[in-house]
Design a protein around this motif. Structure first.
Motif, PDB file in Angstrom:
ATOM      1  N   LEU A 125     -15.820  -7.131  26.096  1.00  0.00           N
ATOM      2  CA  LEU A 125     -14.724  -6.950  25.139  1.00  0.00           C
ATOM      3  C   LEU A 125     -13.970  -5.661  25.420  1.00  0.00           C
ATOM      4  O   LEU A 125     -12.742  -5.606  25.343  1.00  0.00           O
ATOM      5  CB  LEU A 125     -15.265  -6.946  23.705  1.00  0.00           C
ATOM      6  CG  LEU A 125     -15.983  -8.217  23.265  1.00  0.00           C
ATOM      7  CD1 LEU A 125     -16.186  -8.229  21.761  1.00  0.00           C
ATOM      8  CD2 LEU A 125     -15.203  -9.444  23.683  1.00  0.00           C
TER       9      LEU A 125
ATOM     10  N   GLY B 148     -10.109  -5.442  26.467  1.00  0.00           N
ATOM     11  CA  GLY B 148      -9.325  -4.671  25.507  1.00  0.00           C
ATOM     12  C   GLY B 148      -8.585  -3.531  26.200  1.00  0.00           C
ATOM     13  O   GLY B 148      -7.390  -3.325  25.991  1.00  0.00           O
TER      14      GLY B 148
ATOM     15  N   VAL C 213     -12.757  -4.505  18.919  1.00  0.00           N
ATOM     16  CA  VAL C 213     -14.049  -5.027  19.377  1.00  0.00           C
ATOM     17  C   VAL C 213     -14.914  -5.423  18.185  1.00  0.00           C
ATOM     18  O   VAL C 213     -15.519  -6.500  18.161  1.00  0.00           O
ATOM     19  CB  VAL C 213     -14.768  -3.988  20.278  1.00  0.00           C
ATOM     20  CG1 VAL C 213     -16.210  -4.388  20.518  1.00  0.00           C
ATOM     21  CG2 VAL C 213     -14.027  -3.817  21.599  1.00  0.00           C
TER      22      VAL C 213
ATOM     23  N   MET D  61     -13.654  -8.703  16.658  1.00  0.00           N
ATOM     24  CA  MET D  61     -14.036  -9.900  17.410  1.00  0.00           C
ATOM     25  C   MET D  61     -15.517 -10.184  17.230  1.00  0.00           C
ATOM     26  O   MET D  61     -15.936 -11.323  17.121  1.00  0.00           O
ATOM     27  CB  MET D  61     -13.739  -9.717  18.909  1.00  0.00           C
ATOM     28  CG  MET D  61     -12.302  -9.833  19.334  1.00  0.00           C
ATOM     29  SD  MET D  61     -11.249 -10.972  18.453  1.00  0.00           S
ATOM     30  CE  MET D  61     -12.058 -12.505  18.591  1.00  0.00           C
TER      31      MET D  61
ATOM     32  N   VAL E 253      -9.263 -10.484  22.127  1.00  0.00           N
ATOM     33  CA  VAL E 253      -9.492  -9.130  21.613  1.00  0.00           C
ATOM     34  C   VAL E 253      -8.193  -8.349  21.428  1.00  0.00           C
ATOM     35  O   VAL E 253      -8.086  -7.505  20.541  1.00  0.00           O
ATOM     36  CB  VAL E 253     -10.499  -8.372  22.512  1.00  0.00           C
ATOM     37  CG1 VAL E 253      -9.915  -8.108  23.889  1.00  0.00           C
ATOM     38  CG2 VAL E 253     -10.954  -7.085  21.874  1.00  0.00           C
TER      39      VAL E 253
END
Ligand SMILES: Nc1ncnc2c1ncn2[C@@H]1O[C@H](COP(=O)(O)OP(=O)(O)O)[C@@H](O)[C@H]1O
Ligand SMILES: [Mg+2]
Lengths: 272, 278
Positions: free
Chosen positions: B91, B95, B109, B112, B144
């Motif tokens: 993630l 991201g 993060v 999600m 994300v």
């Protein structure tokens, strides 16, 4: 085109010129990729360690033989094995790039905001560092334990190492984009590394090889690496430059080809 | 939001797309369905700028795919994760590649992780996860950065119930916030739950497009009620639940079993093949 409530980046200095901020963004993405790839590399250190420890042991064992066989035997055994095992590191590069295809992760990077050049740098930077570290450790060990004369100008040596690491990186990347599997890659890189580096004089000094072999050696990047490395260790810049140019040329050609393949998401089933 | 017109893509002699057209509005969920080989994934790959079409064109928010790189959320059909990287690392990587930093990154993060129920496995390596957990990780890393166009290619293939529910929840939420969604699946109930509109692909083009009600209206489902004395009542109907309730109200004898078969995508494909026939 993100959703309105998207968390916005608030840390960028306000009013930074667009160009600077674009460069900073690119550097940030490259940093993220490099960090990610370094983490993956460090979690799988076996190969890296063995390519450092094996030549150390071999240098120690083979040194008496070389010292008796040729003038400057200590320098020969240290630089020779350093070059040979740095060529083995090609498989490290190749596997790490090929994995992006077998894991299908390369396409996910390709749909990210990072353009192809950033992906390439972020992927290869940690590998470049690994190779520079490997070669540096081996040369320092050569000086400390094998009796390699301490280079009068370490900067030459470092430059030589970087040129060689670049050429190896490009060759490894090229291999990764033309082989079909990890198995194929390891066969080509192991057999190729052994052949090319011994042909180049890394195992047996060229001076005691037959004449035809001395001529044939010129086709091996290992030959150019060895002569560049030995000149750099002697502090002979003028002697190192021609070999360095040959290696840079090899690296640029291989690198350009690999970069093209990588940028297009190689191996998706279509023609090359 | 997404406008694709007359896309053509050939692989040698295989015609993967053959005049594929599809529009998706902001906030709309399109269930892109069709047999394997219909061209769904090829369409997704063109929109995400992984491959170039041989003909036709695509715009996303008025721009070509080359200009919207990184702004689309793509979860490919096949699992594409780094086996030795943790869920959190995935993630964070995607991201950061989308430009998220520090607090914004942490927040995205966490978000999600909550929405796709990854809380307990954030620090596990992707290679050690179950199939459903991998699916959720993959979707999370595609969403994300809160893209306004989502391309989810069979995000629930081989997934367990928890994964399916989490996936449907997150898709509904993002569409509610205005995202356009292309959602590929082989399960019709997911599309009715998402209140998706449907696009049926076959042979590299979209052969039917409409709301669930429109397309499923005349599909035969079935309700079968078995009475205690083993007598069976079976009714073919496009609305099995309504029919069942109705039947139960009318039957005043003891019932031993009921069986409801809702119309499936296969029924839909079959009915379209019939309609197609000259
Ligand atoms: N890289 C490729 N090389 C050759 N053929 C391909 C490739 N990708 C897809 N195809 C073919 O294109 C057609 C459409 O495939 P795809 O888009 O994956 O369908 P779907 O996702 O609907 O199952 C299939 O016949 C498939 O075999
Ligand atoms: Mg598919």
């Amino acid at each position: 085109m993100l959703l309105d409530s998207a968390p916005r980046d608030s840390t960028r200095p306000a009013g930074a010129p667009a160009r600077t901020s674009r460069l900073l963004d690119a550097a940030y993405r490259i940093g993220a990729l490099a960090r990610h790839n370094a983490t993956l590399r460090l979690r799988d250190p076996g190969q890296m360690i063995s390519y450092i420890v094996m030549p150390m042991v071999l240098m120690l064992v083979l040194k008496p033989l070389y010292v008796r066989a040729v003038d400057g035997g200590a320098a020969q055994v240290a630089t020779g094995l350093m070059v040979m095992f740095s060529v083995f590191a090609i498989s490290l590069v190749g596997n790490s790039i090929l994995s992006e295809r077998t894991w299908r992760t390369w396409d996910r990077l390709r749909v990210s905001r990072a353009p192809a050049p950033e992906l390439l740098v972020g992927k290869t930077l940690p590998l470049f560092v690994v190779m520079v570290v490997q070669q540096t450790v081996l040369l320092v060990y050569g000086c400390l334990a094998i009796g390699l004369p301490v280079p009068p100008n370490p900067v030459y040596v470092l430059l030589a190492i970087m040129v060689w690491a670049f050429a190896l990186l490009a060759i490894g990347a090229l291999l990764a984009t033309v082989v079909r599997s990890h198995g194929e890659l390891s066969v080509i890189s192991d057999v190729g590394a052994l052949t090319l580096s011994s042909l180049g004089g890394a195992l047996v000094p060229l001076s005691i090889m037959p004449e035809w072999a001395q001529l044939a050696a010129h086709v091996s990047p290992g030959y150019w690496a060895l002569s560049m490395m030995q000149a750099a260790v002697r502090g002979d810049a003028a002697g190192a430059v021609p070999s360095a140019l040959v290696l840079l040329a090899i690296g640029l050609v291989a690198g350009a080809f690999a970069a093209r393949r990588l940028a297009r998401g190689w191996g998706r089933g279509g023609p090359m | 939001m997404l406008v694709a017109t007359d896309l053509v893509k050939r692989y040698g002699t295989i015609q993967a797309l053959d005049g594929f057209s599809l529009n998706v509005a902001a906030g709309e969920i399109v269930g892109l369905v069709g047999h394997n080989g219909a061209g769904k994934s090829t369409f997704v790959e063109i929109v995400s700028y992984l491959i170039r079409p041989d003909g036709g064109h695509v715009t996303i928010d008025g721009r070509p795919p080359s200009a919207t790189r990184g702004e689309v959320g793509v979860a490919p059909q096949h699992i594409a994760l780094y086996p030795s990287a943790t869920v959190r690392e995935h993630l964070e990587l995607y991201g950061r590649l989308a430009g998220l930093r520090r607090a914004a990154l942490r927040e995205a993060v966490e978000d999600m992780s909550t929405m796709l129920r990854l809380g307990g496995i954030m620090d596990r390596r992707a290679g050690k996860l179950s199939g459903g957990q991998q699916r959720r990780t993959q979707a999370a890393s595609a969403l994300v950065h809160r893209p306004a166009l989502l391309l989810l290619d069979e995000p629930t293939a081989g997934a367990d119930l928890e994964t399916r529910q989490a996936m449907l929840d997150v898709v509904k939420q993002r569409a509610g916030e205005g995202a356009a969604v292309v959602y590929t699946t082989h399960y019709l109930p997911e599309l009715t739950e998402l209140q998706a509109t449907i696009a049926v692909a076959r042979g590299g083009r979209v052969i039917a497009r409409g709301t669930c009600e429109e397309l499923l209206k005349d599909l035969p489902g079935e309700v079968r009620v078995t009475l205690a004395d083993r007598e069976e009542v079976s009714v073919s109907t496009s609305e099995p639940t309504v029919t069942l309730i109705d039947l139960l109200r009318r039957i005043d004898r003891p019932i031993s079993a009921v069986d409801v078969r809702n119309p499936s995508l296969d029924d839909l494909y079959r009915s379209l093949a019939v309609h197609d026939a000259p």
